[in-house]
Design a protein around this motif. Structure first.
Motif, PDB file in Angstrom:
ATOM      1  N   TYR A   1     -17.871 -15.835  15.688  1.00  0.00           N
ATOM      2  CA  TYR A   1     -17.493 -14.572  15.049  1.00  0.00           C
ATOM      3  C   TYR A   1     -16.047 -14.273  15.420  1.00  0.00           C
ATOM      4  CZ  TYR A   1     -17.372  -9.556  14.063  1.00  0.00           C
ATOM      5  OH  TYR A   1     -17.030  -8.307  13.601  1.00  0.00           O
ATOM      6  N   LEU A   2     -15.174 -14.244  14.442  1.00  0.00           N
ATOM      7  CA  LEU A   2     -13.754 -14.064  14.708  1.00  0.00           C
ATOM      8  C   LEU A   2     -13.142 -13.161  13.640  1.00  0.00           C
ATOM      9  CD1 LEU A   2     -11.608 -15.057  16.733  1.00  0.00           C
ATOM     10  CD2 LEU A   2     -11.004 -16.817  15.070  1.00  0.00           C
ATOM     11  N   PRO A   3     -13.291 -11.849  13.771  1.00  0.00           N
ATOM     12  CA  PRO A   3     -12.767 -10.918  12.759  1.00  0.00           C
ATOM     13  C   PRO A   3     -11.254 -10.758  12.892  1.00  0.00           C
ATOM     14  CG  PRO A   3     -13.759  -9.699  14.563  1.00  0.00           C
ATOM     15  CD  PRO A   3     -13.977 -11.152  14.872  1.00  0.00           C
ATOM     16  N   ARG A   4     -10.530 -10.941  11.819  1.00  0.00           N
ATOM     17  CA  ARG A   4      -9.091 -10.755  11.844  1.00  0.00           C
ATOM     18  C   ARG A   4      -8.749  -9.278  11.629  1.00  0.00           C
ATOM     19  NH1 ARG A   4      -5.906 -15.071  11.824  1.00  0.00           N
ATOM     20  NH2 ARG A   4      -4.161 -13.823  11.017  1.00  0.00           N
ATOM     21  N   ALA A   5      -7.588  -8.896  12.135  1.00  0.00           N
ATOM     22  CA  ALA A   5      -7.142  -7.508  11.997  1.00  0.00           C
ATOM     23  C   ALA A   5      -6.854  -7.183  10.532  1.00  0.00           C
ATOM     24  CB  ALA A   5      -5.884  -7.281  12.824  1.00  0.00           C
ATOM     25  N   ARG A   6      -7.088  -5.933  10.188  1.00  0.00           N
ATOM     26  CA  ARG A   6      -6.734  -5.451   8.857  1.00  0.00           C
ATOM     27  C   ARG A   6      -5.350  -4.799   8.904  1.00  0.00           C
ATOM     28  NH1 ARG A   6     -11.938  -3.838   9.912  1.00  0.00           N
ATOM     29  NH2 ARG A   6     -13.572  -4.756   8.608  1.00  0.00           N
ATOM     30  N   ALA A   7      -4.564  -5.013   7.883  1.00  0.00           N
ATOM     31  CA  ALA A   7      -3.270  -4.332   7.783  1.00  0.00           C
ATOM     32  C   ALA A   7      -3.511  -2.857   7.529  1.00  0.00           C
ATOM     33  CB  ALA A   7      -2.440  -4.947   6.659  1.00  0.00           C
ATOM     34  N   ARG A   8      -2.964  -2.015   8.342  1.00  0.00           N
ATOM     35  CA  ARG A   8      -3.167  -0.553   8.220  1.00  0.00           C
ATOM     36  C   ARG A   8      -1.812   0.137   8.135  1.00  0.00           C
ATOM     37  NH1 ARG A   8      -7.892   0.156   6.556  1.00  0.00           N
ATOM     38  NH2 ARG A   8      -8.147   2.181   7.555  1.00  0.00           N
ATOM     39  N   GLY A   9      -1.845   1.407   7.732  1.00  0.00           N
ATOM     40  CA  GLY A   9      -0.621   2.175   7.636  1.00  0.00           C
ATOM     41  C   GLY A   9       0.040   2.384   8.990  1.00  0.00           C
ATOM     42  N   ARG A  10       1.371   2.503   8.971  1.00  0.00           N
ATOM     43  CA  ARG A  10       2.103   2.686  10.219  1.00  0.00           C
ATOM     44  C   ARG A  10       2.801   4.044  10.274  1.00  0.00           C
ATOM     45  NH1 ARG A  10       2.756  -2.782   8.980  1.00  0.00           N
ATOM     46  NH2 ARG A  10       2.222  -4.228  10.661  1.00  0.00           N
ATOM     47  N   THR A  11       2.601   4.861   9.264  1.00  0.00           N
ATOM     48  CA  THR A  11       3.236   6.164   9.279  1.00  0.00           C
ATOM     49  C   THR A  11       2.250   7.205   9.794  1.00  0.00           C
ATOM     50  OG1 THR A  11       2.563   6.524   6.983  1.00  0.00           O
ATOM     51  CG2 THR A  11       4.753   5.592   7.361  1.00  0.00           C
ATOM     52  N   PRO A  12       2.723   8.199  10.559  1.00  0.00           N
ATOM     53  CA  PRO A  12       1.814   9.211  11.097  1.00  0.00           C
ATOM     54  C   PRO A  12       1.220  10.060   9.983  1.00  0.00           C
ATOM     55  CG  PRO A  12       4.093   9.828  11.500  1.00  0.00           C
ATOM     56  CD  PRO A  12       4.107   8.433  10.946  1.00  0.00           C
ATOM     57  N   ARG A  13       0.038  10.556  10.208  1.00  0.00           N
ATOM     58  CA  ARG A  13      -0.593  11.445   9.235  1.00  0.00           C
ATOM     59  C   ARG A  13       0.160  12.778   9.223  1.00  0.00           C
ATOM     60  NH1 ARG A  13      -6.917  12.204   9.779  1.00  0.00           N
ATOM     61  NH2 ARG A  13      -6.764  10.039   9.077  1.00  0.00           N
ATOM     62  N   PRO A  14       0.396  13.340   8.017  1.00  0.00           N
ATOM     63  CA  PRO A  14       1.136  14.617   7.933  1.00  0.00           C
ATOM     64  C   PRO A  14       0.383  15.723   8.677  1.00  0.00           C
ATOM     65  CG  PRO A  14       0.877  13.624   5.750  1.00  0.00           C
ATOM     66  CD  PRO A  14       0.057  12.810   6.683  1.00  0.00           C
TER      67      PRO A  14
END
Length: 318
Positions: A305-318
């Motif tokens: 089992y080797l789950p790769r990271a998901r690309a996520r947002g890098r900007t802070p939530r308003p």
């Protein structure tokens, strides 16, 4: 005294080993509980006054105790030199190694017995062993000096820190310490030998001069002495206790002795000879005054089992 935990006819029991005989401790008693209560030696003496019930050959030896924690040091300069060549391509021991007896925490729930099979961990194709001695803490301490720390060690056992080298190498790049590369198995055994049994092997500098040997499939492979460590166990326990507690049953590994693992041998030879461990290989380790452990490698699970990271947002939530 030599204290063992064993299984016979599906029942787990603790006992004292004398010769080939096992003298059982009271039913329900465990080595860890007796260490915590300070009654291990007294109960052992009483057990030796009763007849042996089994022989070592009749039982399955389990780890002598279930340690609350395992700290594993890297105390042998020869090991660091060889492994650095093998895994990192370095031709020298890093200067930072000399500053203090470094250690990491490994998995106390992954302990296996002296003769248990060891499955290849999922996703691993470069499996290795590591020959070490483990010191077992007998009573709690904090901010100990080396002189005081010696009295907090109740005994010693052999410790094989199995290593998945191909999983270990990328983990090092994150700088967080070892994880799945060291998470799957460590052999403790064959029993816990009380510290007084080995005092006659202590040299003038405080080291226990115990020969350490490892063989692969019956062929001698590596040999060293515990006295070649760069720190004594007294110093390692004192360092571990700085600003922290060491508790009864905690295991502190010496780190791999010189010529005590395949990776070190590969680094010195410049090639993977012998090759990484595979199913059917038998690893035997002997430490003078303690005993012998012998484990056979068996197939493990096919999938990893080797789950790769998901690309996520890098900007802070308003």
């Amino acid at each position: 005294m030599r204290f063992a935990t064993y299984e016979h006819d599906g029942t787990e029991r603790a006992g004292v080993v004398q010769g080939d005989g096992i003298h059982p401790l009271p039913e329900g008693a465990t080595v860890l509980e007796l260490i915590r209560s300070g009654t291990l030696r007294d109960e052992g003496t009483e057990a030796l006054g009763r007849p042996a019930v089994h022989t070592v050959a009749d039982v399955r030896l389990l780890p002598p105790l279930n340690p609350p924690s395992i700290r594993d040091f890297v105390a042998f300069e020869a090991h660091i030199e060889g492994v650095s060549r093998s895994l990192d391509g370095m031709e020298h021991v890093p200067e930072v190694w000399y500053r203090a007896p470094a250690f990491y925490f490994t998995n106390p729930h992954a302990a296996v017995g002296a003769h248990d099979d060891v499955p290849v961990p999922a996703g691993c194709s470069v499996l290795d062993f590591e020959l070490e001695v483990g010191a077992v803490i007998g009573r709690s301490g904090r901010d100990l000096t080396p002189e005081r720390a010696r009295d907090h060690i109740i005994g010693y056992t052999i410790f094989n820190d199995w290593s998945a080298r191909d999983l270990q190498k990328p983990e090092k790049e994150l700088g967080l310490g070892f994880a799945k590369g060291k998470d799957f198995a460590n052999t403790l055994g064959p029993w816990l030998v009380t510290a007084d049994e080995l005092e006659h092997r202590r040299d003038a500098d405080g080291y226990l001069d115990l020969e350490m040997r490892v063989s692969l499939n019956g062929a001698p492979l590596g040999r060293d002495t515990l006295a070649n460590a760069s720190w004594t166990f007294d110093e390692m326990v004192a360092y571990a206790s700085r600003d922290a507690w060491v508790r009864p049953g905690d295991v502190l590994g010496s780190g791999t002795c010189g010529w005590g693992c395949l990776a070190e041998i590969w680094g010195r030879a410049g090639e993977r000879t012998p090759p990484p461990l595979s199913p059917g290989d038998e690893v035997t380790m002997t430490v003078e005054g303690i005993g012998t452990i012998r484990n056979t490698i068996v197939p493990g699970r096919a999938g990893a089992y080797l789950p790769r990271a998901r690309a996520r947002g890098r900007t802070p939530r308003p």
